[in-house]
Design a protein around this motif. Structure first.
Motif, mmCIF file in Angstrom:
data_model
loop_
_atom_site.group_PDB
_atom_site.id
_atom_site.type_symbol
_atom_site.label_atom_id
_atom_site.label_comp_id
_atom_site.label_asym_id
_atom_site.label_seq_id
_atom_site.Cartn_x
_atom_site.Cartn_y
_atom_site.Cartn_z
ATOM 1 N N ASP A 48 -30.216 -24.898 55.663
ATOM 2 C CA ASP A 48 -29.425 -24.288 54.599
ATOM 3 C C ASP A 48 -28.393 -25.283 54.091
ATOM 4 N N ASN A 49 -28.148 -25.276 52.786
ATOM 5 C CA ASN A 49 -27.203 -26.229 52.192
ATOM 6 C C ASN A 49 -25.821 -26.148 52.815
ATOM 7 N N THR A 50 -25.362 -24.956 53.150
ATOM 8 C CA THR A 50 -24.033 -24.806 53.744
ATOM 9 C C THR A 50 -23.967 -25.518 55.092
ATOM 10 N N VAL A 51 -24.996 -25.346 55.909
ATOM 11 C CA VAL A 51 -25.032 -25.984 57.226
ATOM 12 C C VAL A 51 -25.116 -27.502 57.072
ATOM 13 N N LEU A 52 -25.938 -27.970 56.140
ATOM 14 C CA LEU A 52 -26.058 -29.412 55.919
ATOM 15 C C LEU A 52 -24.731 -30.019 55.469
ATOM 16 N N LEU A 53 -24.026 -29.341 54.581
ATOM 17 C CA LEU A 53 -22.727 -29.840 54.133
ATOM 18 C C LEU A 53 -21.709 -29.865 55.275
ATOM 19 N N GLN A 54 -21.774 -28.884 56.153
ATOM 20 C CA GLN A 54 -20.876 -28.877 57.313
ATOM 21 C C GLN A 54 -21.173 -30.055 58.237
ATOM 22 N N GLN A 55 -22.453 -30.373 58.410
ATOM 23 C CA GLN A 55 -22.825 -31.508 59.256
ATOM 24 C C GLN A 55 -22.358 -32.829 58.646
ATOM 25 N N VAL A 56 -22.508 -32.979 57.343
ATOM 26 C CA VAL A 56 -22.054 -34.191 56.668
ATOM 27 C C VAL A 56 -20.533 -34.323 56.784
ATOM 28 N N THR A 57 -19.824 -33.217 56.578
ATOM 29 C CA THR A 57 -18.372 -33.229 56.680
ATOM 30 C C THR A 57 -17.921 -33.592 58.087
ATOM 31 N N LYS A 58 -18.576 -33.033 59.085
ATOM 32 C CA LYS A 58 -18.235 -33.340 60.476
ATOM 33 C C LYS A 58 -18.425 -34.828 60.755
ATOM 34 N N TYR A 59 -19.540 -35.393 60.290
ATOM 35 C CA TYR A 59 -19.792 -36.819 60.499
ATOM 36 C C TYR A 59 -18.733 -37.670 59.798
ATOM 37 N N LEU A 60 -18.422 -37.332 58.544
ATOM 38 C CA LEU A 60 -17.453 -38.133 57.790
ATOM 39 C C LEU A 60 -16.058 -38.075 58.412
ATOM 40 N N LEU A 61 -15.653 -36.907 58.885
ATOM 41 C CA LEU A 61 -14.350 -36.792 59.532
ATOM 42 C C LEU A 61 -14.303 -37.555 60.849
ATOM 43 N N ALA A 62 -15.397 -37.507 61.613
ATOM 44 C CA ALA A 62 -15.461 -38.265 62.871
ATOM 45 C C ALA A 62 -15.416 -39.760 62.593
ATOM 46 N N GLU A 63 -16.108 -40.188 61.551
ATOM 47 C CA GLU A 63 -16.108 -41.613 61.181
ATOM 48 C C GLU A 63 -14.723 -42.054 60.720
ATOM 49 N N LEU A 64 -14.047 -41.225 59.953
ATOM 50 C CA LEU A 64 -12.688 -41.540 59.521
ATOM 51 C C LEU A 64 -11.757 -41.641 60.723
ATOM 52 N N GLN A 65 -11.867 -40.705 61.651
ATOM 53 C CA GLN A 65 -11.034 -40.730 62.848
ATOM 54 C C GLN A 65 -11.297 -42.004 63.659
ATOM 55 N N ARG A 66 -12.556 -42.387 63.801
ATOM 56 C CA ARG A 66 -12.903 -43.602 64.534
ATOM 57 C C ARG A 66 -12.302 -44.831 63.856
ATOM 58 N N GLN A 67 -12.418 -44.900 62.542
ATOM 59 C CA GLN A 67 -11.904 -46.044 61.810
ATOM 60 C C GLN A 67 -10.382 -46.100 61.858
ATOM 61 N N LEU A 68 -9.727 -44.952 61.854
ATOM 62 C CA LEU A 68 -8.267 -44.937 61.951
ATOM 63 C C LEU A 68 -7.803 -45.432 63.320
ATOM 64 N N LYS A 69 -8.557 -45.090 64.377
ATOM 65 C CA LYS A 69 -8.198 -45.520 65.726
ATOM 66 C C LYS A 69 -8.274 -47.036 65.882
ATOM 67 N N ILE A 70 -9.361 -47.619 65.389
ATOM 68 C CA ILE A 70 -9.550 -49.056 65.598
ATOM 69 C C ILE A 70 -8.965 -49.886 64.462
ATOM 70 N N GLY A 71 -8.601 -49.248 63.373
ATOM 71 C CA GLY A 71 -8.000 -49.964 62.252
ATOM 72 C C GLY A 71 -8.978 -50.798 61.460
ATOM 73 N N GLN A 72 -10.243 -50.565 61.657
ATOM 74 C CA GLN A 72 -11.273 -51.301 60.917
ATOM 75 C C GLN A 72 -11.973 -50.318 59.984
ATOM 76 N N PHE A 73 -11.851 -50.580 58.694
ATOM 77 C CA PHE A 73 -12.378 -49.649 57.717
ATOM 78 C C PHE A 73 -13.597 -50.237 57.009
ATOM 79 N N SER A 74 -14.438 -49.342 56.520
ATOM 80 C CA SER A 74 -15.600 -49.765 55.748
ATOM 81 C C SER A 74 -15.630 -48.997 54.438
#
Length: 89
Positions: A48-74
């Motif tokens: 379902d589109n709603t579930v897929l969007l939630q998965q994408v959002t979860k990944y993007l937020l986790a990636e942002l958190q990881r990049q903020l921790k190490i200070g290396q951005f892409s």
């Protein structure tokens, strides 16, 4: 996210076409009704589109958190970080 964008765009486009045709948009000969029914199903196929969007959002937020921790951005953050640091000085 591409599947979500494509299926939503398809459904909205068919609905607009149907509305532009007025009463003729509901005729079986135009096939717009059948295409619209099929496009509604595409929003559920392969998740379902709603579930897929939630998965994408979860990944993007986790990636942002990881990049903020190490200070290396892409991506966009790598481009904006030096500009933000300069404006903060």
């Amino acid at each position: 996210a591409i599947k979500v964008a494509a299926s939503v765009h398809c459904s909205r486009t068919l609905q607009t076409c149907r509305e532009c045709c007025g009463g003729q948009g509901y005729r079986a000969k135009n096939r717009l009704g059948q295409l619209k029914a099929d496009s509604d199903i595409f929003q559920t196929f392969e998740g379902d589109n709603t579930v897929l969007l939630q998965q994408v959002t979860k990944y993007l937020l986790a990636e942002l958190q990881r990049q903020l921790k190490i200070g290396q951005f892409s991506g966009v953050l790598a481009f904006l970080t030096p500009q933000m640091l300069q404006s903060a000085e």
